[in-house]
Design an enzyme around this catalytic site. Sequence first.
Site, PDB file in Angstrom:
ATOM      1  N   ASP A 164       0.827  -1.208   0.000  1.00 51.87           N
ATOM      2  CA  ASP A 164       0.000   0.000   0.000  1.00 51.87           C
ATOM      3  C   ASP A 164       0.858   1.253   0.000  1.00 51.87           C
ATOM      4  O   ASP A 164       1.461   1.613   1.015  1.00 51.87           O
ATOM      5  CB  ASP A 164      -0.924  -0.008   1.225  1.00 51.87           C
ATOM      6  CG  ASP A 164      -1.973   1.099   1.161  1.00 51.87           C
ATOM      7  OD1 ASP A 164      -2.009   1.835   0.154  1.00 51.87           O
ATOM      8  OD2 ASP A 164      -2.752   1.227   2.118  1.00 51.87           O
ATOM      9  N   ASP A 363      -1.008   5.685  -6.826  1.00 48.12           N
ATOM     10  CA  ASP A 363      -1.417   4.779  -5.755  1.00 48.12           C
ATOM     11  C   ASP A 363      -1.483   3.340  -6.252  1.00 48.12           C
ATOM     12  O   ASP A 363      -2.086   3.056  -7.282  1.00 48.12           O
ATOM     13  CB  ASP A 363      -2.781   5.210  -5.206  1.00 48.12           C
ATOM     14  CG  ASP A 363      -3.242   4.334  -4.049  1.00 48.12           C
ATOM     15  OD1 ASP A 363      -2.420   4.056  -3.152  1.00 48.12           O
ATOM     16  OD2 ASP A 363      -4.415   3.926  -4.044  1.00 48.12           O
TER      17      ASP A 363
END
Length: 484
Positions: A164, A363
Amino acid sequence: MAEAFNNHHHHPPKQLLLFSLLLLSLVPLSLSRSLPSQTTTLSVFESLLKTQTPLTAQPIPTTTPSSPLSLLLHSRDSLHQTHHTDYASLTLSRLTRDSARVRSLQSRLSLSLHPTNLKPLLDQDLTQSDLEGPIVSGTSQGSGEYFSRLGIGRPPKPLFVVLDTGSDVTWVQCSPCTDCYQQSDPLFDPSSSSSYSPLPCDSSQCHSLDVSACRNGSCLYQVSYGDGSYTVGDFATESLTLGPSSADRIAVGCGHDNEGLFVGAAGLLGLGAGPLSFPSQLKVDAFSYCLVDRDSSASSTLDFGASAAADAAAVSAPLMRNPKMETFYYVGMTGMSVGGELLSIPASLFAVDEAGEGGVIVDSGTAVTRLQTEAYGALRDAFKRGTKGLPAAEGVALFDTCYDLSGRESVEVPTVAFHFPGGKSLPLPAKNYLIPVNSDGTFCFAFAPTGTGGLSIIGNVQQQGTRVSFDRANSLVSFSPNKC
């Protein structure tokens, strides 16, 4: 007279000839540098082939990368048996998960910019009724996220963790467990590790947490993800093993109370830009990853340190910082083009404003690229103008621009490209923005609006097959196509 005219016609002044040659050589060169080609071929047949049978779980790879600071990277669905029997339901599940992910990022940004007096979960006696979202078995969720296998503790216990780039705290579920979601590996038992050491409340790591508490002199942590997912537990230092290398005294969360849609993973590897992230604690200036096709069982690598440096052919862009949100990786983007034509989008739509709103982040956990409504509208309308010859289909979930490509081997579509300072552009392969949503030939334009004034996100569908390098020392994000 005619002879004089012909002589003049065949022998122009030398300066004029040189000037003309110079113009001819410069014009196409500058165009080719700034804009990609007008069209790209999408292999409909190859894309649909991958949708015929939703992925079955693969044997866990036992090979380790050759680089000392490297981890193998796998798409989530290649490692966990999906319960979906058709690709359409798998797609809808992925998109539902993706919407939750985007809400989570927006929620965390909003809390950073506008702190409130929300009561931390640490202070509550948690019961089932306190949870914001439904309790769903992680293995039933499809998603575009990616896993790596990491060794935790001494001796190292191999555990799958979700990568992440949008969060900092690394954590794993720990026994004894008050409330744990289902994971594929056994729970980590800190008492079985000789390198596990609780952090004191006055440690710098404890002070760096957004939400912390103190119990018997030891630090407690809490991370909430804004979509109903959270983890609460002890904050400690532990040894983490990456292939042949290990990193000691890395601050990690040992979660005894965890809930959410983490899909079989034992926890999460925080790759954000804050001080508690794994790259920050490793004290490496660069890291890179390459995300393989989410419908592929192939693996790639996550690399830290020198091996993560971008190659000479990479397209580089400024790595920006938002002083009000240090976790996210903001990229300096100047515009977008469709079919070789730059769109009329104000550069301000891609910039972070004085209040810390807006901007574009890269992301790993978001699947579909989100753009501010005005930018999305300009992109979608230009793409539709360039695909008038393709039969339209009804929208699906968050996609409003879809096509019926059944019965076709391949189609030519306008090239979509991101543009960065210095005239640099990153043209995307067609399969990274026109994606199948079922096995019947329905393909959708894989971008979505994020509202006005909101955060824009370059998602992992658009990153697939490209090595993305974050060089924090030189403040650069680099994209190297076909470098998995």
